[in-house]
Design a protein around this motif. Structure first.
Motif, PDB file in Angstrom:
ATOM      1  N   LEU A 252      -6.003 129.963  39.939  1.00 34.60           N
ATOM      2  CA  LEU A 252      -7.087 130.627  39.947  1.00 34.60           C
ATOM      3  C   LEU A 252      -8.071 130.983  40.883  1.00 34.60           C
ATOM      4  CD1 LEU A 252      -9.644 127.626  37.828  1.00 34.60           C
ATOM      5  CD2 LEU A 252      -8.977 129.889  37.061  1.00 34.60           C
ATOM      6  N   ALA A 253      -7.244 130.419  42.258  1.00 33.32           N
ATOM      7  CA  ALA A 253      -7.323 131.407  43.939  1.00 33.32           C
ATOM      8  C   ALA A 253      -6.751 132.612  44.242  1.00 33.32           C
ATOM      9  CB  ALA A 253      -6.606 130.533  45.005  1.00 33.32           C
ATOM     10  N   LEU A 254      -5.779 132.766  43.189  1.00 29.64           N
ATOM     11  CA  LEU A 254      -3.770 133.986  43.633  1.00 29.64           C
ATOM     12  C   LEU A 254      -5.302 134.680  42.749  1.00 29.64           C
ATOM     13  CD1 LEU A 254      -0.768 132.783  43.650  1.00 29.64           C
ATOM     14  CD2 LEU A 254      -2.392 134.323  44.664  1.00 29.64           C
TER      15      LEU A 254
ATOM     16  N   VAL B 120     -15.206 130.591  42.053  1.00 30.56           N
ATOM     17  CA  VAL B 120     -16.458 130.204  41.799  1.00 30.56           C
ATOM     18  C   VAL B 120     -16.858 130.332  39.736  1.00 30.56           C
ATOM     19  CG1 VAL B 120     -18.459 129.501  41.162  1.00 30.56           C
ATOM     20  CG2 VAL B 120     -17.166 129.201  43.676  1.00 30.56           C
ATOM     21  N   GLY B 121     -16.983 131.478  39.770  1.00 28.04           N
ATOM     22  CA  GLY B 121     -17.207 132.251  38.819  1.00 28.04           C
ATOM     23  C   GLY B 121     -16.305 132.489  37.744  1.00 28.04           C
ATOM     24  N   ILE B 122     -14.522 132.248  38.117  1.00 28.42           N
ATOM     25  CA  ILE B 122     -13.442 132.551  37.514  1.00 28.42           C
ATOM     26  C   ILE B 122     -13.807 131.183  37.036  1.00 28.42           C
ATOM     27  CG2 ILE B 122     -11.867 132.407  36.918  1.00 28.42           C
ATOM     28  CD1 ILE B 122     -11.882 134.363  39.507  1.00 28.42           C
ATOM     29  N   CYS B 123     -13.721 129.851  37.658  1.00 27.44           N
ATOM     30  CA  CYS B 123     -13.302 128.314  37.060  1.00 27.44           C
ATOM     31  C   CYS B 123     -14.739 128.119  35.835  1.00 27.44           C
ATOM     32  CB  CYS B 123     -14.327 127.399  38.007  1.00 27.44           C
ATOM     33  SG  CYS B 123     -13.166 127.372  39.783  1.00 27.44           S
ATOM     34  N   ASP B 124     -15.958 129.040  36.261  1.00 23.60           N
ATOM     35  CA  ASP B 124     -17.138 128.757  35.585  1.00 23.60           C
ATOM     36  C   ASP B 124     -16.586 129.339  34.335  1.00 23.60           C
ATOM     37  OD1 ASP B 124     -19.475 128.507  34.597  1.00 23.60           O
ATOM     38  OD2 ASP B 124     -20.144 130.156  34.654  1.00 23.60           O
ATOM     39  N   LEU B 125     -15.600 130.402  33.883  1.00 23.14           N
ATOM     40  CA  LEU B 125     -15.251 131.406  32.740  1.00 23.14           C
ATOM     41  C   LEU B 125     -13.708 130.310  31.753  1.00 23.14           C
ATOM     42  CD1 LEU B 125     -16.234 133.984  32.017  1.00 23.14           C
ATOM     43  CD2 LEU B 125     -14.040 134.682  33.311  1.00 23.14           C
ATOM     44  N   VAL B 126     -13.529 129.641  32.621  1.00 22.59           N
ATOM     45  CA  VAL B 126     -12.246 128.169  32.098  1.00 22.59           C
ATOM     46  C   VAL B 126     -12.949 127.619  32.285  1.00 22.59           C
ATOM     47  CG1 VAL B 126      -9.672 130.329  32.364  1.00 22.59           C
ATOM     48  CG2 VAL B 126     -10.856 128.009  34.368  1.00 22.59           C
ATOM     49  N   ALA B 127     -14.486 126.752  32.311  1.00 27.80           N
ATOM     50  CA  ALA B 127     -14.730 125.484  32.286  1.00 27.80           C
ATOM     51  C   ALA B 127     -13.888 124.883  33.095  1.00 27.80           C
ATOM     52  CB  ALA B 127     -14.318 125.437  30.332  1.00 27.80           C
ATOM     53  N   ASN B 128     -13.557 125.118  34.474  1.00 26.83           N
ATOM     54  CA  ASN B 128     -13.104 124.169  35.499  1.00 26.83           C
ATOM     55  C   ASN B 128     -13.899 123.752  36.482  1.00 26.83           C
ATOM     56  OD1 ASN B 128     -10.390 122.600  36.025  1.00 26.83           O
ATOM     57  ND2 ASN B 128      -9.424 124.796  35.097  1.00 26.83           N
ATOM     58  N   ASP B 129     -13.486 122.886  36.955  1.00 24.66           N
ATOM     59  CA  ASP B 129     -14.912 122.278  37.757  1.00 24.66           C
ATOM     60  C   ASP B 129     -13.913 122.875  40.123  1.00 24.66           C
ATOM     61  OD1 ASP B 129     -16.542 120.938  36.597  1.00 24.66           O
ATOM     62  OD2 ASP B 129     -15.545 118.837  36.852  1.00 24.66           O
TER      63      ASP B 129
ATOM     64  N   SER C 104      -2.851 127.413  29.853  1.00 27.86           N
ATOM     65  CA  SER C 104      -4.097 126.955  29.637  1.00 27.86           C
ATOM     66  C   SER C 104      -5.434 128.396  30.330  1.00 27.86           C
ATOM     67  CB  SER C 104      -5.112 125.596  30.809  1.00 27.86           C
ATOM     68  OG  SER C 104      -4.470 126.322  32.275  1.00 27.86           O
ATOM     69  N   LEU C 105      -4.267 129.395  30.851  1.00 30.11           N
ATOM     70  CA  LEU C 105      -5.403 129.708  31.393  1.00 30.11           C
ATOM     71  C   LEU C 105      -5.578 131.781  31.034  1.00 30.11           C
ATOM     72  CD1 LEU C 105      -4.052 129.942  35.333  1.00 30.11           C
ATOM     73  CD2 LEU C 105      -6.320 129.145  33.901  1.00 30.11           C
ATOM     74  N   GLU C 106      -4.482 131.460  29.972  1.00 25.20           N
ATOM     75  CA  GLU C 106      -4.522 133.059  28.930  1.00 25.20           C
ATOM     76  C   GLU C 106      -5.938 133.663  28.290  1.00 25.20           C
ATOM     77  OE1 GLU C 106      -2.130 131.616  25.857  1.00 25.20           O
ATOM     78  OE2 GLU C 106      -3.700 130.862  24.839  1.00 25.20           O
ATOM     79  N   GLU C 107      -6.996 132.765  28.714  1.00 22.99           N
ATOM     80  CA  GLU C 107      -8.062 133.366  28.221  1.00 22.99           C
ATOM     81  C   GLU C 107      -8.829 133.662  29.329  1.00 22.99           C
ATOM     82  OE1 GLU C 107     -10.071 131.603  25.281  1.00 22.99           O
ATOM     83  OE2 GLU C 107      -8.053 131.835  24.606  1.00 22.99           O
ATOM     84  N   LEU C 108      -8.403 134.144  30.263  1.00 23.02           N
ATOM     85  CA  LEU C 108      -9.063 135.220  31.745  1.00 23.02           C
ATOM     86  C   LEU C 108      -8.774 136.634  30.767  1.00 23.02           C
ATOM     87  CD1 LEU C 108      -7.120 132.926  34.427  1.00 23.02           C
ATOM     88  CD2 LEU C 108      -9.877 133.615  34.413  1.00 23.02           C
ATOM     89  N   PRO C 109      -9.716 136.982  31.278  1.00 19.15           N
ATOM     90  CA  PRO C 109      -9.478 138.585  30.921  1.00 19.15           C
ATOM     91  C   PRO C 109      -8.030 139.175  31.492  1.00 19.15           C
ATOM     92  CG  PRO C 109     -11.803 138.248  32.217  1.00 19.15           C
ATOM     93  CD  PRO C 109     -10.800 136.799  33.036  1.00 19.15           C
TER      94      PRO C 109
ATOM     95  N   PHE D 180     -16.344 139.866  29.975  1.00 18.41           N
ATOM     96  CA  PHE D 180     -15.997 139.462  29.765  1.00 18.41           C
ATOM     97  C   PHE D 180     -15.438 138.791  28.166  1.00 18.41           C
ATOM     98  CE2 PHE D 180     -15.341 143.125  32.786  1.00 18.41           C
ATOM     99  CZ  PHE D 180     -15.093 141.912  33.701  1.00 18.41           C
ATOM    100  N   SER D 181     -15.688 137.476  28.302  1.00 12.33           N
ATOM    101  CA  SER D 181     -15.421 136.611  27.889  1.00 12.33           C
ATOM    102  C   SER D 181     -15.831 136.829  25.826  1.00 12.33           C
ATOM    103  CB  SER D 181     -15.333 135.323  27.645  1.00 12.33           C
ATOM    104  OG  SER D 181     -17.336 134.752  28.387  1.00 12.33           O
TER     105      SER D 181
END
Ligand SMILES: Nc1ncnc2c1ncn2[C@@H]1O[C@H](COP(=O)(O)OP(=O)(O)O)[C@@H](O)[C@H]1O
Ligand SMILES: [Mg+2]
Length: 436
Positions: free
Chosen positions: A317-319, A344-353, A408-413, A435-436
């Protein structure tokens, strides 16, 4: 070959047209396999390195004790090839002096424990000799494997060259100590020369902490190839293809791309092979620059996926955060804090703390270690203190693709979505939820 009545086509394909017996693209594809060891006259630009390795282990061929050597260098710089090449030549030279020298090769990325490595050494020694004793595959420990190793060396050999490839993957370095002390400890009279190979120069520091002075060794550093060397390496394998199949300029382009990225001969050869496969799949009669370009993209995404395969979801996610900032922003480098906000915004997007900023900083350092990003300390002047700036060493598009391959990350834009919505997202800095 049976002659058929169906005319030229079937005759050419040996009967059943479902199976072409004639490969229209490749002639000797094996020349492009990673494990392929080319003949001496196909080895390019490594004369000094060959000399240096030979100088360390060469004493064996005269019946004298060899030096151990550690070879460092990035992947695809010819370390494995040159080690095997020199070891085999040393073995031949020793033989002509009536010295029985064994050559043992262990890939420590597979045999990554002392037990596995010693088992492999013992088994491959047994293979090379008429050793009668049974060597159990399981249920015994390192000590027993060492006993077999010393026993076989004692009975059959005057010397042995042991290549421990990707030695940084070994979980401990005891094997180095055992091999270097064996004579002194009267386990065997055979001279033992170790060639250790690591893709990570960083391993050098931990090696010194792990071992004592009994593993005395020289160090060699292999440097990446430049475009003209890569060109020659590929030219020497041109006959992997059918005549006239490689269009003009393809090898040059492939070399230029590989040189720009990493100077990695393995990648260069892989790209060439992949381009050939692409051409074949698409029914093309020749390999074009376009095929090379596409193959290079596939290879780069594979490389990143490989590099990050062991990384945590947060590292990925950092990358992705850094890549998406670069895509949506107008800079190539970003501070840890800026990447963190996006993360942090991206974590929100994939429901990850999300983890803490400091935790993220450590992840980024880890990635720098893998060679995916580069981080540079920048002095912000006396009052501001210094901070780190991170950049990607690859196209951010490839990072996005590679990260999204994680199920688990294929939902990302996607890259295109980032591009389209980029500017507005960049303005708002954290909110990517549109985006989602
Ligand atoms: N100097 C060279 N001349 C010809 N082929 C080379 C040369 N260096 C590397 N290669 C080829 O490139 C590939 C990668 O080399 P390798 O020795 O496995 O690199 P490393 O062990 O440093 O990762 C192999 O297929 C090897 O045959
Ligand atoms: Mg190697």
């Amino acid at each position: 070959m049976s002659v058929s009545h169906d005319g030229d086509m079937a005759e050419q394909t040996g009967g059943d047209p479902l199976f072409q017996s004639h490969d229209p693209i490749f002639n000797r594809k094996e020349l492009l396999h990673v494990g392929h060891v080319p003949d001496e006259d196909r080895i390019v630009g490594r004369d000094d390195e060959i000399q240096s390795v030979a100088a360390e282990v060469g004493a064996i061929t005269r019946g004298d004790p060899p030096n151990n050597v550690m070879i460092y260098g990035k992947t695809g710089t010819g370390k494995s090839l040159i080690s095997r090449h020199v070891a085999t030549r040393a073995q031949d030279a020793a033989r002509s002096n009536d010295i029985d020298c064994a050559v043992l090769y262990v890939d420590c990325s597979e045999a990554n424990t002392e037990t596995r490595a010693t088992r492999q050494l013992a088994l491959s020694l047994k293979d090379q000799t008429g050793y009668q004793q049974n060597i159990p595959l399981r249920g015994v420990g390192t000590m027993e494997y060492y006993q077999h190793i010393w026993g076989i060396l004692e009975d059959f050999f005057d010397a042995v060259i042991v290549i421990l490839d990707e030695i940084d993957k070994l979980d401990n370095s005891n094997i180095l100590m055992q091999l270097s002390r064996a004579r002194e400890a009267r386990k065997t009279d055979a001279y033992i020369g170790v060639i250790g190979i690591s893709n990570k120069v960083q391993y050098r520091e931990t090696l010194d902490e792990r071992i004592d002075s009994s593993f005395g060794h020289r160090e060699l550093f292999f440097h990446p190839y430049d475009a003209s060397q890569l060109r020659e390496i590929m030219r020497n394998r041109e006959d992997a293809f059918q005549p006239e199949v490689l269009e003009d300029g393809t090898i040059e382009l492939c070399a230029a791309l590989a040189a720009k990225k990493h100077g990695d001969a393995r990648k260069a050869i892989e790209i060439l092979k992949e381009a050939g496969e692409l051409a074949r799949r698409t029914g093309s009669e020749t390999v074009s620059e376009e095929h090379i370009q596409q193959a290079q993209e596939v290879a780069e995404i594979n490389r990143i996926e490989e590099l990050t395969s062991g990384a945590t979801v947060h590292a990925k996610l950092a990358l992705y955060a850094l890549a998406s900032r670069i895509i949506t922003g107008d800079r190539e480098t970003y501070k840890t804090r800026e990447i963190y906000k996006r993360y942090v915004g991206i974590c929100d997007l994939v429901a990850n703390d999300p983890i803490t900023e400091n935790g993220l900083y450590r992840q980024l350092k880890e990635q720098a270690f893998l060679g995916v990003i580069e981080s540079e300390k920048t002095g912000g002047g006396r009052s501001q203190g210094s901070y780190l700036l991170h950049r990607l060493v690859t196209d951010p598009k490839h990072i996005v693709k590679a990260v999204r391959r994680d199920a688990s990350l294929e939902e990302l834009p996607t890259y295109d979505q980032l591009r389209e919505n980029g500017q507005s997202a960049a303005d708002r800095d954290v909110d990517l939820s549109s985006f989602s």
